[in-house]
Design a protein around this motif. Structure first.
Motif, PDB file in Angstrom:
ATOM      1  N   GLU A 100      26.980 -43.584  -5.114  1.00 51.33           N
ATOM      2  CA  GLU A 100      26.680 -42.208  -4.734  1.00 51.33           C
ATOM      3  C   GLU A 100      27.497 -41.910  -3.477  1.00 51.33           C
ATOM      4  O   GLU A 100      27.518 -42.712  -2.536  1.00 51.33           O
ATOM      5  N   ARG A 101      28.164 -40.777  -3.443  1.00 50.96           N
ATOM      6  CA  ARG A 101      29.108 -40.491  -2.353  1.00 50.96           C
ATOM      7  C   ARG A 101      28.652 -39.302  -1.505  1.00 50.96           C
ATOM      8  O   ARG A 101      28.067 -38.354  -2.019  1.00 50.96           O
ATOM      9  N   ALA A 102      28.952 -39.390  -0.226  1.00 52.46           N
ATOM     10  CA  ALA A 102      28.651 -38.305   0.711  1.00 52.46           C
ATOM     11  C   ALA A 102      29.923 -37.918   1.452  1.00 52.46           C
ATOM     12  O   ALA A 102      30.666 -38.793   1.926  1.00 52.46           O
ATOM     13  N   TYR A 103      30.178 -36.610   1.536  1.00 55.85           N
ATOM     14  CA  TYR A 103      31.319 -36.064   2.265  1.00 55.85           C
ATOM     15  C   TYR A 103      30.760 -35.210   3.399  1.00 55.85           C
ATOM     16  O   TYR A 103      30.078 -34.211   3.147  1.00 55.85           O
ATOM     17  N   VAL A 104      31.018 -35.625   4.632  1.00 57.17           N
ATOM     18  CA  VAL A 104      30.368 -35.014   5.795  1.00 57.17           C
ATOM     19  C   VAL A 104      31.402 -34.375   6.718  1.00 57.17           C
ATOM     20  O   VAL A 104      32.366 -35.030   7.139  1.00 57.17           O
ATOM     21  N   ARG A 105      31.168 -33.096   7.038  1.00 52.13           N
ATOM     22  CA  ARG A 105      31.970 -32.381   8.032  1.00 52.13           C
ATOM     23  C   ARG A 105      31.087 -32.061   9.216  1.00 52.13           C
ATOM     24  O   ARG A 105      29.940 -31.660   9.041  1.00 52.13           O
ATOM     25  N   LEU A 114      25.148 -38.472  -7.723  1.00 52.66           N
ATOM     26  CA  LEU A 114      23.776 -38.947  -7.580  1.00 52.66           C
ATOM     27  C   LEU A 114      23.273 -39.477  -8.918  1.00 52.66           C
ATOM     28  O   LEU A 114      23.488 -38.879  -9.968  1.00 52.66           O
ATOM     29  N   LEU A 115      22.601 -40.625  -8.866  1.00 49.94           N
ATOM     30  CA  LEU A 115      22.103 -41.250 -10.086  1.00 49.94           C
ATOM     31  C   LEU A 115      20.890 -40.505 -10.627  1.00 49.94           C
ATOM     32  O   LEU A 115      19.967 -40.187  -9.875  1.00 49.94           O
ATOM     33  N   GLN A 116      20.920 -40.231 -11.922  1.00 48.12           N
ATOM     34  CA  GLN A 116      19.834 -39.512 -12.567  1.00 48.12           C
ATOM     35  C   GLN A 116      19.695 -40.000 -13.999  1.00 48.12           C
ATOM     36  O   GLN A 116      20.680 -40.368 -14.650  1.00 48.12           O
TER      37      GLN A 116
END
Length: 210
Positions: free
Chosen positions: A86-91, A117-119
């Motif tokens: 699961e990946r997050a891109y933060v600014r 996101l896993l579902q």
């Protein structure tokens, strides 16, 4: 690197970059007796999260069944070797402000976009397994963080105060079939806040019918 994922999906590559400008060190602000610190910050980066459960890549069987009077087994988990991080891109954009060498204010504005996101996703009935985990969901968080601290009295007796305020708004932007079961709280739908609760309003019991 995580063995929670398939052999070709175990490595996760993430990066970040940040920079800051200490404006209070510039010639046009040096010696300012009111503004003792001014820093402007900016950053962008990615991060990864492993699956919340183990062995989701593998299929498991349950042999506590019978078929025609003989022992039988069924698949009770359909593995997926394509699932990944699961990946997050933060600014983030922030400012640090110091006044009179006593008051410090920090403010940050951020946007966090989570993808993959896993579902649980429904599978064809011929497989005999109702669902399988896949990287299908996405969510966005937007927020502001404010931190205020002050040195009110210094010396042998000191008095300092601090205040922290946070505002955050999130939205589910992608879900399998546009919805997600939220346990006892009903269904989440695309566009909902992740904390949304949908349930029946309790109106009481009809004394005549029960």
């Amino acid at each position: 690197y995580s063995t929670n994922f398939g052999i070709d999906k175990r490595a996760g590559h993430f990066y970040s970059v940040s920079g800051a400008w200490l404006a209070s060190n510039e010639q046009f602000l040096k010696g300012n007796k009111y503004l003792t610190n001014l820093k402007i910050r900016a950053s962008y980066g990615t991060s990864g999260k492993v699956a919340g459960e183990d062995f989701l890549t593998e299929s498991f069987y349950n042999f506590n069944y019978q078929y025609g009077g003989d022992p039988a087994g069924i698949i009770n988990q359909l593995g997926n070797r394509q699932i990944t991080w699961e990946r997050a891109y933060v600014r983030n954009l922030g400012i640090d402000l110091g006044l009179f060498n006593r008051v410090t204010i920090s403010a940050d504005i951020y946007r966090k976009h989570n993808t993959d996101l896993l579902q649980r996703v429904a599978t064809p009935s011929v497989l005999g397994v109702p669902s399988q985990f896949q990287n299908i969901g996405a969510m966005v968080n937007n927020g502001v963080e404010l931190v205020l601290s002050s040195r009110n009295i210094t010396g042998k007796f000191t008095w300092e105060t601090g205040l922290n305020l946070t505002f955050n708004k999130n939205k589910m932007t992608k879900l399998y079939d546009g919805k997600l079961s939220n346990g006892y709280f009903g269904l989440l739908r695309e566009g909902d806040d992740i904390g949304a609760i949908r349930t029946f309003r309790w109106m009481g019991v009809d004394s005549q019918t029960g």
